[in-house]
Design a protein around this motif. Sequence first.
Motif, PDB file in Angstrom:
ATOM      1  N   ARG A 118       0.887  -1.281   0.005  1.00  0.00           N
ATOM      2  CA  ARG A 118       0.187   0.035   0.004  1.00  0.00           C
ATOM      3  C   ARG A 118       0.965   1.269  -0.034  1.00  0.00           C
ATOM      4  O   ARG A 118       1.999   1.277   0.211  1.00  0.00           O
ATOM      5  CB  ARG A 118      -0.917   0.068   1.195  1.00  0.00           C
ATOM      6  CG  ARG A 118      -0.068  -0.024   2.492  1.00  0.00           C
ATOM      7  CD  ARG A 118      -1.055  -0.064   3.544  1.00  0.00           C
ATOM      8  NE  ARG A 118      -1.809   1.035   3.911  1.00  0.00           N
ATOM      9  CZ  ARG A 118      -1.175   2.129   4.681  1.00  0.00           C
ATOM     10  NH1 ARG A 118       0.010   2.210   5.158  1.00  0.00           N
ATOM     11  NH2 ARG A 118      -1.856   3.200   4.987  1.00  0.00           N
ATOM     12  N   GLY A 132      -5.754  -0.113   2.357  1.00  0.00           N
ATOM     13  CA  GLY A 132      -5.159   0.303   0.885  1.00  0.00           C
ATOM     14  C   GLY A 132      -4.668  -0.629   0.414  1.00  0.00           C
ATOM     15  O   GLY A 132      -3.462  -0.226  -0.300  1.00  0.00           O
ATOM     16  N   ARG A 170      -3.055  -3.276  -2.124  1.00  0.00           N
ATOM     17  CA  ARG A 170      -3.058  -3.348  -3.905  1.00  0.00           C
ATOM     18  C   ARG A 170      -2.048  -4.380  -3.980  1.00  0.00           C
ATOM     19  O   ARG A 170      -1.131  -5.129  -3.317  1.00  0.00           O
ATOM     20  CB  ARG A 170      -2.653  -1.981  -4.207  1.00  0.00           C
ATOM     21  CG  ARG A 170      -1.196  -1.559  -3.792  1.00  0.00           C
ATOM     22  CD  ARG A 170      -0.897  -0.126  -4.267  1.00  0.00           C
ATOM     23  NE  ARG A 170       0.590   0.000  -3.861  1.00  0.00           N
ATOM     24  CZ  ARG A 170       1.110   1.417  -4.441  1.00  0.00           C
ATOM     25  NH1 ARG A 170       0.379   2.246  -5.089  1.00  0.00           N
ATOM     26  NH2 ARG A 170       2.079   1.584  -4.071  1.00  0.00           N
TER      27      ARG A 170
END
Length: 448
Positions: free
Chosen positions: A260, A401, A403
């Motif tokens: 993140r 967050g 990813r």
Amino acid sequence: MPDPAPRHPQPPESATTPAPAARPPFARLGLPVLTVQALRREGLTDPLPIQDAAVPDVLAGRDVLGRAPTGSGKTLAFGLPMLARLAGRPAIPRAPRGLVLAPTRELALQIERALEPFALGLRLGTAVGGIPTARQTERLQRGVDLLIATPGRLTDLVEQGAAVLDSVSITTIDEADHMADFGFLPQVTRLLDATPRDGQRLLFSATLDDRSVQDLVRRYLRDPVTHSVAPEPAAAVAVHHLLYVESADKPAVLARIAARDGRTLLFARTQYGAEKLTRRLRDQGIAVAALHGGKAQNRRMRTLAAFADGAVTALVATDIAARGIHVDAVSLVVHADPPADAKYYVHRAGRTARAGATGTVVTVVTPDQRAEVAALTSAAGVEVVAHTVRPEDRQLAQLTGARAPAGAPAAPPEPAARDRARPRRGSGRPHRAAERAPARRPHRRRAK
């Protein structure tokens, strides 16, 4: 009848009497003008609650007992008035006049850096392990006004005659609860016994319910004024989440979270586990480093600096090494491994939401850990929200967050040879051999 006594002349109606100039917030605490100006240069104008409460009492010479979680601003709460009270007198060779005891070398060095801009001619020094004793002895010989030390190294210096404590007029014991956790209180009491009995004492702790800390207060603080900035240390953290994951999904979930944006701090229970997780994350293109007690001191300092300046965005730490992590803007703390007890949970969580900022804490929980973690968070007194997630779930991204990581292996912050864990000599810890093997693997990967 005599004329009435003359009245004081009144100014004309058109004239206005200027109101007294408002004093800057830090100045109203009684700090010297030069200190207030230095604070302003550092962008600090308004005191935090613990500073507002404690500074006037310290300046007045009172003994102070403060309950303040990490990140609440307690370093300046005790440091600024200590410096003010020490000003105006020359440093004495080998005999500091002010003393701060901290449980870890990282914290001691952090305190020195935090107070340096406000020393204003006073000499600061540290006495911590991992740094050559000769260098610290030489600095003490030149004279140090305020010494920031860990109990073990200062005990060694006192026994060698390199430091004497009979001129110490004010002493702070920082993070007293962690001193108790590490078994340092016997050394702390011996050091306090070596300082003048009528000296001023300040004690700060995230919790005050530890019996040994209470004994320390009763024995060494005289009629202390108590300041508490939060009902519970964990209250500084904004939100706590439990992420229920399948065991097979845990590595991918951790990799997505570590990838993140922003500073992310992940906790592992063991040094071996921290190294293993760091290698896995680095292999997926994440700028990550490990911090634990098996690292050489200069390596640990470089790792913390890289995390603070953003060269490393994810840091994997053990509980003991994390005692010295005081980096602002850590927006997410991840319990990659659940902590051993509630105290460690609270301390880990205190690495985020510092100085009034918000933060998030997540605990990654596999099926076999659910009962353990439920008991842990209950004992820590935190309210948690539980979620069942998979690596690619949108909810995981919304909460943390997370990813997808870049995929290409990331270069370590420094050559792998310097990143090798270096167990302490004579430690006798059973994991020493296990740690050496993982540190050799990056060499084989580069050789290909």
